[in-house]
Design a protein around this motif. Structure first.
Motif, PDB file in Angstrom:
ATOM      1  N   LEU A  72       0.838  -1.196   0.000  1.00  0.00           N
ATOM      2  CA  LEU A  72       0.000   0.000   0.000  1.00  0.00           C
ATOM      3  C   LEU A  72       0.870   1.241   0.000  1.00  0.00           C
ATOM      4  CD1 LEU A  72      -1.725  -2.241   1.660  1.00  0.00           C
ATOM      5  CD2 LEU A  72      -3.135  -0.294   2.180  1.00  0.00           C
ATOM      6  N   THR A  73       0.338   2.305  -0.578  1.00  0.00           N
ATOM      7  CA  THR A  73       0.971   3.608  -0.549  1.00  0.00           C
ATOM      8  C   THR A  73      -0.011   4.557   0.138  1.00  0.00           C
ATOM      9  OG1 THR A  73       2.116   3.132  -2.618  1.00  0.00           O
ATOM     10  CG2 THR A  73       1.996   5.442  -1.929  1.00  0.00           C
ATOM     11  N   ILE A  74       0.426   5.101   1.266  1.00  0.00           N
ATOM     12  CA  ILE A  74      -0.435   5.967   2.072  1.00  0.00           C
ATOM     13  C   ILE A  74       0.141   7.380   2.042  1.00  0.00           C
ATOM     14  CG2 ILE A  74      -1.428   6.355   4.358  1.00  0.00           C
ATOM     15  CD1 ILE A  74      -0.766   3.346   4.938  1.00  0.00           C
ATOM     16  N   PHE A  75      -0.688   8.350   1.695  1.00  0.00           N
ATOM     17  CA  PHE A  75      -0.274   9.747   1.653  1.00  0.00           C
ATOM     18  C   PHE A  75      -0.772  10.441   2.919  1.00  0.00           C
ATOM     19  CE2 PHE A  75      -0.431   8.287  -2.679  1.00  0.00           C
ATOM     20  CZ  PHE A  75       0.720   8.817  -3.232  1.00  0.00           C
ATOM     21  N   LEU A  76       0.162  10.856   3.757  1.00  0.00           N
ATOM     22  CA  LEU A  76      -0.165  11.540   5.007  1.00  0.00           C
ATOM     23  C   LEU A  76       0.460  12.915   5.013  1.00  0.00           C
ATOM     24  CD1 LEU A  76       0.783   8.627   7.440  1.00  0.00           C
ATOM     25  CD2 LEU A  76      -1.518   9.246   6.699  1.00  0.00           C
ATOM     26  N   ASP A  77      -0.095  13.824   5.808  1.00  0.00           N
ATOM     27  CA  ASP A  77       0.633  15.073   5.992  1.00  0.00           C
ATOM     28  C   ASP A  77       1.642  14.857   7.120  1.00  0.00           C
ATOM     29  OD1 ASP A  77      -0.421  15.866   8.545  1.00  0.00           O
ATOM     30  OD2 ASP A  77      -2.151  16.777   7.583  1.00  0.00           O
ATOM     31  N   ILE A  78       2.563  15.769   7.265  1.00  0.00           N
ATOM     32  CA  ILE A  78       3.682  15.581   8.191  1.00  0.00           C
ATOM     33  C   ILE A  78       3.212  15.453   9.643  1.00  0.00           C
ATOM     34  CG2 ILE A  78       4.199  18.045   8.416  1.00  0.00           C
ATOM     35  CD1 ILE A  78       6.749  15.144   8.389  1.00  0.00           C
ATOM     36  N   THR A  79       2.152  16.152  10.028  1.00  0.00           N
ATOM     37  CA  THR A  79       1.684  16.052  11.414  1.00  0.00           C
ATOM     38  C   THR A  79       1.076  14.677  11.689  1.00  0.00           C
ATOM     39  OG1 THR A  79      -0.411  17.123  10.846  1.00  0.00           O
ATOM     40  CG2 THR A  79       1.322  18.527  11.721  1.00  0.00           C
ATOM     41  N   GLU A  80       0.368  14.111  10.709  1.00  0.00           N
ATOM     42  CA  GLU A  80      -0.184  12.761  10.863  1.00  0.00           C
ATOM     43  C   GLU A  80       0.933  11.730  10.940  1.00  0.00           C
ATOM     44  OE1 GLU A  80      -4.267  13.559   8.296  1.00  0.00           O
ATOM     45  OE2 GLU A  80      -2.436  12.908   7.281  1.00  0.00           O
ATOM     46  N   ALA A  81       1.898  11.870  10.045  1.00  0.00           N
ATOM     47  CA  ALA A  81       3.025  10.934  10.044  1.00  0.00           C
ATOM     48  C   ALA A  81       3.805  11.018  11.352  1.00  0.00           C
ATOM     49  CB  ALA A  81       3.941  11.221   8.856  1.00  0.00           C
ATOM     50  N   ASP A  82       4.009  12.218  11.838  1.00  0.00           N
ATOM     51  CA  ASP A  82       4.731  12.399  13.098  1.00  0.00           C
ATOM     52  C   ASP A  82       3.982  11.726  14.246  1.00  0.00           C
ATOM     53  OD1 ASP A  82       6.920  13.541  14.640  1.00  0.00           O
ATOM     54  OD2 ASP A  82       5.398  14.881  15.476  1.00  0.00           O
ATOM     55  N   SER A  83       2.677  11.898  14.273  1.00  0.00           N
ATOM     56  CA  SER A  83       1.868  11.264  15.316  1.00  0.00           C
ATOM     57  C   SER A  83       1.959   9.742  15.231  1.00  0.00           C
ATOM     58  CB  SER A  83       0.412  11.709  15.182  1.00  0.00           C
ATOM     59  OG  SER A  83      -0.403  11.032  16.088  1.00  0.00           O
ATOM     60  N   LEU A  84       1.858   9.190  14.023  1.00  0.00           N
ATOM     61  CA  LEU A  84       1.917   7.744  13.857  1.00  0.00           C
ATOM     62  C   LEU A  84       3.312   7.186  14.127  1.00  0.00           C
ATOM     63  CD1 LEU A  84      -0.357   7.267  10.731  1.00  0.00           C
ATOM     64  CD2 LEU A  84      -0.917   6.788  13.119  1.00  0.00           C
ATOM     65  N   SER A  85       4.341   8.001  13.922  1.00  0.00           N
ATOM     66  CA  SER A  85       5.706   7.514  14.154  1.00  0.00           C
ATOM     67  C   SER A  85       6.006   7.342  15.640  1.00  0.00           C
ATOM     68  CB  SER A  85       6.738   8.460  13.527  1.00  0.00           C
ATOM     69  OG  SER A  85       6.841   9.646  14.278  1.00  0.00           O
ATOM     70  N   ARG A  86       5.176   7.882  16.485  1.00  0.00           N
ATOM     71  CA  ARG A  86       5.374   7.771  17.927  1.00  0.00           C
ATOM     72  C   ARG A  86       4.682   6.548  18.518  1.00  0.00           C
ATOM     73  NH1 ARG A  86       4.549  14.072  19.566  1.00  0.00           N
ATOM     74  NH2 ARG A  86       5.914  14.847  17.923  1.00  0.00           N
ATOM     75  N   MET A  87       4.050   5.758  17.686  1.00  0.00           N
ATOM     76  CA  MET A  87       3.259   4.632  18.164  1.00  0.00           C
ATOM     77  C   MET A  87       4.114   3.455  18.589  1.00  0.00           C
ATOM     78  SD  MET A  87       1.769   3.202  14.596  1.00  0.00           S
ATOM     79  CE  MET A  87       1.636   1.490  14.978  1.00  0.00           C
ATOM     80  N   TYR A  88       3.534   2.655  19.448  1.00  0.00           N
ATOM     81  CA  TYR A  88       4.087   1.365  19.839  1.00  0.00           C
ATOM     82  C   TYR A  88       5.554   1.451  20.228  1.00  0.00           C
ATOM     83  CZ  TYR A  88      -0.269  -0.113  17.744  1.00  0.00           C
ATOM     84  OH  TYR A  88      -1.579  -0.237  17.432  1.00  0.00           O
TER      85      TYR A  88
END
Length: 89
Positions: A3-19
């Motif tokens: 899959l290719t998911i297009f996120l904005d930087i704030t969404e990506a930053d939030s998801l990068s902090r997971m788990y």
């Protein structure tokens, strides 16, 4: 399925902090952020490429921590299914 998911930087930053740091979903987001920072980007888009298992994990986390990313992840699933079906023609 990839899959290719297009996120904005704030969404990506939030998801990068997971788990935890070893999560393959988290690593996919971190790689996308690093690529964006290295190559530059027009606007605020981060392009995350991952498999469907990682995308489900991202969607699960996004539901409670980053709701704006959920529709983008769903769109990536729809597009991946269309591509798969089209390749069978």
């Amino acid at each position: 399925m990839q899959l290719t998911i297009f996120l904005d930087i704030t969404e990506a930053d939030s998801l990068s902090r997971m788990y935890h740091a070893a999560s393959s979903a988290r690593k996919a987001v971190e790689r996308a952020i690093q690529a964006r920072d290295y190559w530059g980007s027009i606007g605020r888009d981060v392009i995350v490429e991952c498999d469907d298992r990682d995308a489900r994990e991202l969607a699960s986390y996004a539901r409670s921590h980053c709701p704006s990313a959920v529709d983008k992840i769903r769109s990536a699933f729809r597009l991946a299914h269309l591509r798969r079906d089209e390749s069978r023609l």
